[in-house]
Design a protein around this motif. Structure first.
Motif, PDB file in Angstrom:
ATOM      1  N   LEU A  59     -15.691-122.299 -17.361  1.00 26.14           N
ATOM      2  CA  LEU A  59     -16.339-123.596 -17.233  1.00 26.14           C
ATOM      3  C   LEU A  59     -16.103-124.189 -15.844  1.00 26.14           C
ATOM      4  CD1 LEU A  59     -17.741-126.118 -18.548  1.00 26.14           C
ATOM      5  CD2 LEU A  59     -15.423-126.923 -19.088  1.00 26.14           C
ATOM      6  N   VAL A  60     -17.180-124.735 -15.258  1.00 24.50           N
ATOM      7  CA  VAL A  60     -17.087-125.489 -14.011  1.00 24.50           C
ATOM      8  C   VAL A  60     -17.206-126.969 -14.351  1.00 24.50           C
ATOM      9  CG1 VAL A  60     -18.097-125.947 -11.748  1.00 24.50           C
ATOM     10  CG2 VAL A  60     -18.151-123.625 -12.688  1.00 24.50           C
ATOM     11  N   VAL A  61     -16.163-127.727 -14.076  1.00 23.02           N
ATOM     12  CA  VAL A  61     -16.207-129.184 -14.211  1.00 23.02           C
ATOM     13  C   VAL A  61     -16.522-129.749 -12.830  1.00 23.02           C
ATOM     14  CG1 VAL A  61     -14.925-131.271 -14.787  1.00 23.02           C
ATOM     15  CG2 VAL A  61     -14.570-129.181 -16.123  1.00 23.02           C
ATOM     16  N   SER A  62     -17.705-130.338 -12.688  1.00 17.16           N
ATOM     17  CA  SER A  62     -18.162-130.805 -11.381  1.00 17.16           C
ATOM     18  C   SER A  62     -18.024-132.317 -11.255  1.00 17.16           C
ATOM     19  CB  SER A  62     -19.617-130.400 -11.150  1.00 17.16           C
ATOM     20  OG  SER A  62     -20.077-130.920  -9.915  1.00 17.16           O
ATOM     21  N   LEU A  63     -17.335-132.741 -10.194  1.00 15.30           N
ATOM     22  CA  LEU A  63     -17.286-134.156  -9.847  1.00 15.30           C
ATOM     23  C   LEU A  63     -18.469-134.530  -8.962  1.00 15.30           C
ATOM     24  CD1 LEU A  63     -13.463-134.550  -9.061  1.00 15.30           C
ATOM     25  CD2 LEU A  63     -14.655-134.576 -11.264  1.00 15.30           C
ATOM     26  N   VAL A  64     -19.172-133.515  -8.464  1.00 12.31           N
ATOM     27  CA  VAL A  64     -20.389-133.731  -7.685  1.00 12.31           C
ATOM     28  C   VAL A  64     -21.524-134.055  -8.654  1.00 12.31           C
ATOM     29  CG1 VAL A  64     -22.053-132.672  -6.109  1.00 12.31           C
ATOM     30  CG2 VAL A  64     -19.612-132.121  -5.914  1.00 12.31           C
ATOM     31  N   PRO A  65     -22.230-135.168  -8.470  1.00 11.56           N
ATOM     32  CA  PRO A  65     -23.311-135.515  -9.396  1.00 11.56           C
ATOM     33  C   PRO A  65     -24.404-134.453  -9.410  1.00 11.56           C
ATOM     34  CG  PRO A  65     -22.726-137.400  -8.014  1.00 11.56           C
ATOM     35  CD  PRO A  65     -22.022-136.209  -7.443  1.00 11.56           C
ATOM     36  N   PRO A  66     -25.172-134.378 -10.488  1.00  6.67           N
ATOM     37  CA  PRO A  66     -26.274-133.405 -10.546  1.00  6.67           C
ATOM     38  C   PRO A  66     -27.356-133.743  -9.534  1.00  6.67           C
ATOM     39  CG  PRO A  66     -26.300-134.858 -12.468  1.00  6.67           C
ATOM     40  CD  PRO A  66     -25.021-135.141 -11.747  1.00  6.67           C
ATOM     41  N   ALA A  67     -28.230-132.785  -9.300  1.00  2.00           N
ATOM     42  CA  ALA A  67     -29.240-132.907  -8.246  1.00  2.00           C
ATOM     43  C   ALA A  67     -30.210-134.057  -8.483  1.00  2.00           C
ATOM     44  CB  ALA A  67     -30.004-131.596  -8.103  1.00  2.00           C
ATOM     45  N   ASP A  68     -30.452-134.439  -9.732  1.00  2.00           N
ATOM     46  CA  ASP A  68     -31.382-135.545  -9.967  1.00  2.00           C
ATOM     47  C   ASP A  68     -30.745-136.893  -9.641  1.00  2.00           C
ATOM     48  OD1 ASP A  68     -29.605-135.487 -12.084  1.00  2.00           O
ATOM     49  OD2 ASP A  68     -31.099-135.877 -13.625  1.00  2.00           O
ATOM     50  N   VAL A  69     -29.432-136.907  -9.444  1.00  2.00           N
ATOM     51  CA  VAL A  69     -28.740-138.136  -9.032  1.00  2.00           C
ATOM     52  C   VAL A  69     -28.551-138.162  -7.515  1.00  2.00           C
ATOM     53  CG1 VAL A  69     -26.613-139.491  -9.252  1.00  2.00           C
ATOM     54  CG2 VAL A  69     -27.569-138.325 -11.249  1.00  2.00           C
ATOM     55  N   PHE A 121     -14.513-128.807  -9.378  1.00  2.00           N
ATOM     56  CA  PHE A 121     -15.251-128.736  -8.124  1.00  2.00           C
ATOM     57  C   PHE A 121     -15.660-130.135  -7.677  1.00  2.00           C
ATOM     58  CE2 PHE A 121     -18.802-127.758  -5.329  1.00  2.00           C
ATOM     59  CZ  PHE A 121     -18.412-126.584  -4.702  1.00  2.00           C
ATOM     60  N   GLY A 122     -15.221-130.535  -6.465  1.00  2.00           N
ATOM     61  CA  GLY A 122     -15.597-131.856  -5.965  1.00  2.00           C
ATOM     62  C   GLY A 122     -15.284-132.005  -4.493  1.00  2.00           C
ATOM     63  N   THR A 123     -15.755-133.100  -3.914  1.00  2.00           N
ATOM     64  CA  THR A 123     -15.458-133.390  -2.520  1.00  2.00           C
ATOM     65  C   THR A 123     -14.081-134.033  -2.399  1.00  2.00           C
ATOM     66  OG1 THR A 123     -16.326-135.647  -2.510  1.00  2.00           O
ATOM     67  CG2 THR A 123     -17.919-133.844  -2.165  1.00  2.00           C
ATOM     68  N   SER A 124     -13.584-134.130  -1.183  1.00  2.00           N
ATOM     69  CA  SER A 124     -12.301-134.791  -0.957  1.00  2.00           C
ATOM     70  C   SER A 124     -12.337-136.225  -1.463  1.00  2.00           C
ATOM     71  CB  SER A 124     -11.954-134.781   0.534  1.00  2.00           C
ATOM     72  OG  SER A 124     -11.789-133.466   1.009  1.00  2.00           O
ATOM     73  N   LEU A 125     -13.459-136.918  -1.223  1.00  2.00           N
ATOM     74  CA  LEU A 125     -13.575-138.299  -1.686  1.00  2.00           C
ATOM     75  C   LEU A 125     -13.485-138.388  -3.199  1.00  2.00           C
ATOM     76  CD1 LEU A 125     -14.016-141.277  -1.093  1.00  2.00           C
ATOM     77  CD2 LEU A 125     -16.479-140.865  -1.173  1.00  2.00           C
ATOM     78  N   HIS A 126     -14.132-137.476  -3.901  1.00  2.00           N
ATOM     79  CA  HIS A 126     -14.035-137.478  -5.358  1.00  2.00           C
ATOM     80  C   HIS A 126     -12.589-137.312  -5.812  1.00  2.00           C
ATOM     81  CE1 HIS A 126     -18.423-135.998  -5.317  1.00  2.00           C
ATOM     82  NE2 HIS A 126     -18.426-137.229  -5.758  1.00  2.00           N
ATOM     83  N   HIS A 127     -11.899-136.354  -5.197  1.00  2.00           N
ATOM     84  CA  HIS A 127     -10.511-136.110  -5.592  1.00  2.00           C
ATOM     85  C   HIS A 127      -9.622-137.311  -5.273  1.00  2.00           C
ATOM     86  CE1 HIS A 127     -11.693-131.652  -5.039  1.00  2.00           C
ATOM     87  NE2 HIS A 127     -11.797-131.989  -6.299  1.00  2.00           N
ATOM     88  N   LEU A 128      -9.885-137.980  -4.170  1.00  2.00           N
ATOM     89  CA  LEU A 128      -9.106-139.166  -3.825  1.00  2.00           C
ATOM     90  C   LEU A 128      -9.399-140.322  -4.776  1.00  2.00           C
ATOM     91  CD1 LEU A 128      -9.323-139.043   0.073  1.00  2.00           C
ATOM     92  CD2 LEU A 128      -7.253-138.797  -1.312  1.00  2.00           C
ATOM     93  N   GLU A 168      -1.393-134.128   1.772  1.00  2.00           N
ATOM     94  CA  GLU A 168      -1.326-135.296   0.886  1.00  2.00           C
ATOM     95  C   GLU A 168      -2.313-135.159  -0.269  1.00  2.00           C
ATOM     96  OE1 GLU A 168      -0.040-138.727   4.167  1.00  2.00           O
ATOM     97  OE2 GLU A 168      -2.157-138.280   3.787  1.00  2.00           O
ATOM     98  N   LEU A 169      -3.494-134.644   0.036  1.00  2.00           N
ATOM     99  CA  LEU A 169      -4.491-134.464  -1.012  1.00  2.00           C
ATOM    100  C   LEU A 169      -4.013-133.439  -2.038  1.00  2.00           C
ATOM    101  CD1 LEU A 169      -7.329-135.106  -2.076  1.00  2.00           C
ATOM    102  CD2 LEU A 169      -8.193-133.244  -0.637  1.00  2.00           C
ATOM    103  N   HIS A 170      -3.454-132.333  -1.570  1.00  2.00           N
ATOM    104  CA  HIS A 170      -2.952-131.311  -2.488  1.00  2.00           C
ATOM    105  C   HIS A 170      -1.836-131.866  -3.371  1.00  2.00           C
ATOM    106  CE1 HIS A 170      -4.487-127.618   0.001  1.00  2.00           C
ATOM    107  NE2 HIS A 170      -5.456-128.293  -0.587  1.00  2.00           N
ATOM    108  N   THR A 171      -0.955-132.659  -2.788  1.00  2.00           N
ATOM    109  CA  THR A 171       0.127-133.270  -3.569  1.00  2.00           C
ATOM    110  C   THR A 171      -0.434-134.198  -4.637  1.00  2.00           C
ATOM    111  OG1 THR A 171       1.694-133.157  -1.729  1.00  2.00           O
ATOM    112  CG2 THR A 171       2.155-134.766  -3.452  1.00  2.00           C
ATOM    113  N   ALA A 172      -1.453-134.963  -4.275  1.00  2.00           N
ATOM    114  CA  ALA A 172      -2.042-135.922  -5.211  1.00  2.00           C
ATOM    115  C   ALA A 172      -2.715-135.217  -6.380  1.00  2.00           C
ATOM    116  CB  ALA A 172      -3.035-136.815  -4.482  1.00  2.00           C
TER     117      ALA A 172
END
Length: 210
Positions: A59-69, A121-128, A168-172
């Protein structure tokens, strides 16, 4: 366009993330370009999964919104290509509430109690954004239950950014999981203008791509 056949092709417009500059680059793709991008995105991801020994069908859990968004995002298009070709993808709407990530994972595990490994799966901003929610609303307690997670950090986010170091991101994000969870800290880098992607060659990500 000088070729009338090419000029007649439907165009898809993608915009760069704009995370490093105010003006966002624009890239157009015709029918052949989109076909090449779909093929590249699918094969690139499948090859990375094989190399990283990620089981097929994970399973891929995506924090990136789908293409229609995110209609102008090549990153959102890429993840939607995966889903279109049968890779199991579930989208977590963290924009309305970062807690939705935890709720989605629990929902998927309720449907499949054996779901102990997944890709995030997500961008740095999503993870932050999720990390800030965890710190402020969840007292830094682990909130995702898993044995193994492959966490991909990728790209910028549509003109918005928060600054942090990779360490810092990896630690978070490591704090999202219990200490005994095997968390692989990886990265993906894509260029829609070249219809290509590159993936981490090691975990934690060292800045090298393959």
């Amino acid at each position: 366009f000088s070729d009338p056949q090419i000029a007649a092709q439907p165009l898809k417009r993608f915009l760069s993330s704009g995370s490093t500059q105010a003006v966002r680059a624009t890239h157009h793709m015709g029918t052949e370009g989109m076909a090449a991008y779909k093929a590249s995105a699918l094969e690139g991801f499948r090859t990375a999964c094989r190399r990283l020994e990620i089981p097929e069908g994970t399973l891929v859990v995506s924090l990136v919104p789908p293409a229609d968004v995110w209609s102008d995002s090549s990153l959102a298009a890429m993840v939607s290509f995966w889903k279109e070709y049968g890779i199991p993808v579930s989208f977590a709407d963290i924009h309305s509430d970062p807690h939705n990530l935890a709720a989605l994972v629990r929902s998927e595990q309720k449907k499949n109690p054996l779901l102990r490994k997944f890709i995030l799966f997500g961008t740095s901003l999503h993870h932050l954004q999720v990390s800030q929610w965890q710190r402020l609303e969840n007292s830094n307690k682990p909130f995702l239950d898993a044995d193994t997670v492959w966490l991909f950090d990728t790209g910028g986010t549509k003109g918005r950014t928060l600054h942090t170091t990779q360490a810092e991101l990896h630690t978070a994000v490591r704090q999202w999981f219990s200490p005994d969870c095997d968390v692989h800290l990886l990265s993906e880098y894509g260029m829609c203008e070249l219809a290509s992607q590159a993936y981490s060659v090691s975990s934690p990500h060292t800045g090298e791509f393959d």
